[in-house]
Write a protein that holds these residues in place. Structure first.
Motif, PDB file in Angstrom:
ATOM      1  N   MET A   1       0.838  -1.207   0.000  1.00  0.00           N
ATOM      2  CA  MET A   1       0.000   0.000   0.000  1.00  0.00           C
ATOM      3  C   MET A   1       0.868   1.251   0.000  1.00  0.00           C
ATOM      4  O   MET A   1       1.918   1.281   0.639  1.00  0.00           O
ATOM      5  N   ASN A   2       0.409   2.275  -0.700  1.00  0.00           N
ATOM      6  CA  ASN A   2       1.054   3.584  -0.650  1.00  0.00           C
ATOM      7  C   ASN A   2       0.666   4.276   0.655  1.00  0.00           C
ATOM      8  O   ASN A   2      -0.521   4.521   0.903  1.00  0.00           O
ATOM      9  N   GLN A   3       1.652   4.593   1.482  1.00  0.00           N
ATOM     10  CA  GLN A   3       1.369   5.210   2.780  1.00  0.00           C
ATOM     11  C   GLN A   3       1.212   6.723   2.701  1.00  0.00           C
ATOM     12  O   GLN A   3       0.659   7.332   3.622  1.00  0.00           O
ATOM     13  N   ASP A   4       1.716   7.335   1.628  1.00  0.00           N
ATOM     14  CA  ASP A   4       1.665   8.794   1.480  1.00  0.00           C
ATOM     15  C   ASP A   4       0.939   9.129   0.187  1.00  0.00           C
ATOM     16  O   ASP A   4       1.502   8.986  -0.902  1.00  0.00           O
ATOM     17  N   VAL A   5      -0.296   9.566   0.298  1.00  0.00           N
ATOM     18  CA  VAL A   5      -1.203   9.664  -0.844  1.00  0.00           C
ATOM     19  C   VAL A   5      -1.477  11.113  -1.212  1.00  0.00           C
ATOM     20  O   VAL A   5      -1.797  11.943  -0.355  1.00  0.00           O
ATOM     21  N   ILE A   6      -1.346  11.396  -2.493  1.00  0.00           N
ATOM     22  CA  ILE A   6      -1.722  12.696  -3.063  1.00  0.00           C
ATOM     23  C   ILE A   6      -3.156  12.590  -3.561  1.00  0.00           C
ATOM     24  O   ILE A   6      -3.482  11.693  -4.345  1.00  0.00           O
ATOM     25  N   ILE A   7      -4.007  13.494  -3.133  1.00  0.00           N
ATOM     26  CA  ILE A   7      -5.394  13.515  -3.617  1.00  0.00           C
ATOM     27  C   ILE A   7      -5.546  14.609  -4.667  1.00  0.00           C
ATOM     28  O   ILE A   7      -5.222  15.772  -4.425  1.00  0.00           O
ATOM     29  N   THR A   8      -6.018  14.196  -5.827  1.00  0.00           N
ATOM     30  CA  THR A   8      -6.410  15.129  -6.884  1.00  0.00           C
ATOM     31  C   THR A   8      -7.919  15.283  -6.856  1.00  0.00           C
ATOM     32  O   THR A   8      -8.643  14.289  -6.734  1.00  0.00           O
ATOM     33  N   CYS A   9      -8.394  16.513  -6.989  1.00  0.00           N
ATOM     34  CA  CYS A   9      -9.829  16.750  -7.155  1.00  0.00           C
ATOM     35  C   CYS A   9     -10.082  17.244  -8.572  1.00  0.00           C
ATOM     36  O   CYS A   9      -9.596  18.316  -8.961  1.00  0.00           O
ATOM     37  N   ALA A  10     -10.796  16.441  -9.348  1.00  0.00           N
ATOM     38  CA  ALA A  10     -11.194  16.812 -10.708  1.00  0.00           C
ATOM     39  C   ALA A  10     -12.516  17.569 -10.587  1.00  0.00           C
ATOM     40  O   ALA A  10     -13.576  16.972 -10.389  1.00  0.00           O
ATOM     41  N   LEU A  11     -12.445  18.877 -10.707  1.00  0.00           N
ATOM     42  CA  LEU A  11     -13.516  19.754 -10.236  1.00  0.00           C
ATOM     43  C   LEU A  11     -14.799  19.697 -11.049  1.00  0.00           C
ATOM     44  O   LEU A  11     -15.897  19.782 -10.489  1.00  0.00           O
ATOM     45  N   ASN A  12     -14.667  19.603 -12.397  1.00  0.00           N
ATOM     46  CA  ASN A  12     -15.887  19.818 -13.184  1.00  0.00           C
ATOM     47  C   ASN A  12     -15.948  19.091 -14.523  1.00  0.00           C
ATOM     48  O   ASN A  12     -17.026  18.799 -15.016  1.00  0.00           O
TER      49      ASN A  12
ATOM     50  N   GLU B   1     -12.136  25.042  -1.997  1.00  0.00           N
ATOM     51  CA  GLU B   1     -12.912  24.119  -1.152  1.00  0.00           C
ATOM     52  C   GLU B   1     -12.233  22.749  -1.093  1.00  0.00           C
ATOM     53  O   GLU B   1     -12.105  22.148  -0.015  1.00  0.00           O
ATOM     54  N   ALA B   2     -11.795  22.246  -2.241  1.00  0.00           N
ATOM     55  CA  ALA B   2     -11.131  20.943  -2.285  1.00  0.00           C
ATOM     56  C   ALA B   2      -9.822  20.972  -1.508  1.00  0.00           C
ATOM     57  O   ALA B   2      -9.477  20.013  -0.804  1.00  0.00           O
ATOM     58  N   TRP B   3      -9.087  22.062  -1.632  1.00  0.00           N
ATOM     59  CA  TRP B   3      -7.822  22.237  -0.906  1.00  0.00           C
ATOM     60  C   TRP B   3      -8.056  22.236   0.600  1.00  0.00           C
ATOM     61  O   TRP B   3      -7.337  21.572   1.359  1.00  0.00           O
ATOM     62  N   ASN B   4      -9.052  22.954   1.044  1.00  0.00           N
ATOM     63  CA  ASN B   4      -9.379  22.984   2.475  1.00  0.00           C
ATOM     64  C   ASN B   4      -9.745  21.592   2.995  1.00  0.00           C
ATOM     65  O   ASN B   4      -9.518  21.270   4.160  1.00  0.00           O
ATOM     66  N   ALA B   5     -10.308  20.760   2.102  1.00  0.00           N
ATOM     67  CA  ALA B   5     -10.714  19.413   2.506  1.00  0.00           C
ATOM     68  C   ALA B   5      -9.554  18.421   2.469  1.00  0.00           C
ATOM     69  O   ALA B   5      -9.678  17.317   3.016  1.00  0.00           O
ATOM     70  N   GLY B   6      -8.445  18.774   1.810  1.00  0.00           N
ATOM     71  CA  GLY B   6      -7.292  17.883   1.801  1.00  0.00           C
ATOM     72  C   GLY B   6      -6.700  17.569   0.445  1.00  0.00           C
ATOM     73  O   GLY B   6      -5.746  16.786   0.354  1.00  0.00           O
ATOM     74  N   ALA B   7      -7.228  18.150  -0.630  1.00  0.00           N
ATOM     75  CA  ALA B   7      -6.673  17.894  -1.957  1.00  0.00           C
ATOM     76  C   ALA B   7      -5.389  18.679  -2.160  1.00  0.00           C
ATOM     77  O   ALA B   7      -5.286  19.837  -1.765  1.00  0.00           O
ATOM     78  N   ALA B   8      -4.418  18.047  -2.803  1.00  0.00           N
ATOM     79  CA  ALA B   8      -3.164  18.718  -3.133  1.00  0.00           C
ATOM     80  C   ALA B   8      -3.155  19.232  -4.561  1.00  0.00           C
ATOM     81  O   ALA B   8      -2.391  20.145  -4.881  1.00  0.00           O
ATOM     82  N   ILE B   9      -3.978  18.641  -5.430  1.00  0.00           N
ATOM     83  CA  ILE B   9      -4.011  18.990  -6.856  1.00  0.00           C
ATOM     84  C   ILE B   9      -5.447  19.268  -7.265  1.00  0.00           C
ATOM     85  O   ILE B   9      -6.365  18.520  -6.891  1.00  0.00           O
TER      86      ILE B   9
ATOM     87  N   ARG C   1      -7.878  10.031  -6.915  1.00  0.00           N
ATOM     88  CA  ARG C   1      -8.583  11.134  -7.570  1.00  0.00           C
ATOM     89  C   ARG C   1     -10.076  10.992  -7.302  1.00  0.00           C
ATOM     90  O   ARG C   1     -10.658   9.919  -7.471  1.00  0.00           O
ATOM     91  N   VAL C   2     -10.688  12.100  -6.908  1.00  0.00           N
ATOM     92  CA  VAL C   2     -12.136  12.195  -6.754  1.00  0.00           C
ATOM     93  C   VAL C   2     -12.573  13.529  -7.367  1.00  0.00           C
ATOM     94  O   VAL C   2     -11.749  14.301  -7.845  1.00  0.00           O
ATOM     95  N   GLY C   3     -13.864  13.792  -7.346  1.00  0.00           N
ATOM     96  CA  GLY C   3     -14.359  15.071  -7.841  1.00  0.00           C
ATOM     97  C   GLY C   3     -15.558  14.923  -8.759  1.00  0.00           C
ATOM     98  O   GLY C   3     -15.872  13.831  -9.249  1.00  0.00           O
ATOM     99  N   LEU C   4     -16.213  16.052  -9.000  1.00  0.00           N
ATOM    100  CA  LEU C   4     -17.468  16.058  -9.740  1.00  0.00           C
ATOM    101  C   LEU C   4     -17.292  15.806 -11.236  1.00  0.00           C
ATOM    102  O   LEU C   4     -18.290  15.587 -11.927  1.00  0.00           O
TER     103      LEU C   4
END
Length: 296
Positions: A1-12, A37-45, A245-248
């Motif tokens: 497992m990757n222990q250090d995860v980058i979260i991308t939010c694909a906004l739209n 908003e995504a950054w405040n929630a924890g997204a780096a990208i 990656r998550v997002g709308l």
């Protein structure tokens, strides 16, 4: 497992989703606010498309991208900007009796024109869609030929922008690896393994594992799947050593019948990773991990 995860939010994204959810950002101000908003929630990208404010449809206008970037750069938000460079590949084939009578929705330009906003704005990351693919059940084909890809990859490398290689099928991955062999990609090229987009790679874990096994060692990669598979794929990707990656752009719902915001989807991804024992990387940490411009 990757222990250090980058979260991308694909906004739209660019699909016709803004008429299906009030939370899909459309105007530059809304898009910038969604990134914050995504950054405040924890997204780096933040992965960003722009839309025409009046029609809510996807756009290639440089001034719209510029306003989003200006708003983000003027804020306290240090999220990494990842601009799509995939717009301009839509070819709507005509009816069977006249297939070259392309529909008015066709938006097909060459590799260089797809990068005009990247040249103007120099984001830290931009995307490159690594092959042609049938989209949906109509006559829409996304066109990205080997020659277009070679031209696009070379230009992105010249600009000093980190490329995120969008992989919609195994043949896309095969060609992306070929471009690496040809020296068209920098060593810090990222891979985005896209699943569940009709008619690309199905959202099957065995297929994800097969693509991951094709990747070079020490490659930074992320996988995502559409719709209800989005959040399970956060765990699948991390378990195999990738990022999330998550997002709308990819999913409008937090649960059955419950419309999501970008921030809520990021929060859910953070909970999944942390409950699995992983850590969420900040934008600063992600820049170092990805060897982005200025950190190499």
């Amino acid at each position: 497992m990757n222990q250090d995860v980058i979260i991308t939010c694909a906004l739209n994204g660019a699909a016709d989703t803004a008429h299906r959810s009030p939370h899909v950002p459309v105007t530059p101000e809304e898009i910038a606010n969604a990134a914050i908003e995504a950054w405040n929630a924890g997204a780096a990208i933040a992965h960003i498309h722009v839309r025409e404010p009046d029609t809510k449809q996807g756009s290639r206008r440089v001034e719209l991208y510029a306003e989003v970037c200006e708003r983000l750069r003027a804020s306290d938000c240090d999220i990494i900007i990842n601009l799509t460079a995939g717009m301009g590949g839509d070819l709507y084939i005509g009816p069977d009796e006249n297939p070259t009578a392309f529909a008015k929705e066709t938006d097909l330009v060459g590799a260089t024109e797809r990068l005009i906003h990247i040249e103007a704005l120099k984001p830290e990351i931009c995307t490159l869609d690594c092959g042609s693919v049938n989209f949906g059940d109509s006559n829409l084909v996304y066109v990205s030929t080997p020659e277009m890809l070679r031209q696009g990859a070379a230009r992105i490398k010249e600009l000093g922008v980190t490329v995120e290689l969008e992989i919609f099928d195994t043949g896309n991955l095969w060609f992306a690896l070929q471009m690496m062999k040809e020296g068209l990609l920098d060593d810090n090229a990222m891979f985005q393994l896209c699943q569940g987009i009709p008619w690309g790679t199905p959202p099957e874990f065995s297929l994800l594992k097969g693509m991951v096994d094709m990747l070079p060692d020490n490659t930074n990669w992320t996988a995502f799947a559409l719709g209800r598979n989005q959040l399970p794929w956060v765990a699948q990707s991390a378990l195999l050593g990738g990022h999330a990656r998550v997002g709308l752009e990819d999913n409008l719902y937090l649960g059955k019948g419950q419309m999501a915001t970008n921030g809520q989807l990021v929060e859910r991804a953070v909970n999944i990773i942390e409950n699995m024992g992983g850590r969420i990387m900040t934008p600063t940490q992600a820049r170092e991990k990805l060897c982005l411009r200025g950190t190499q």
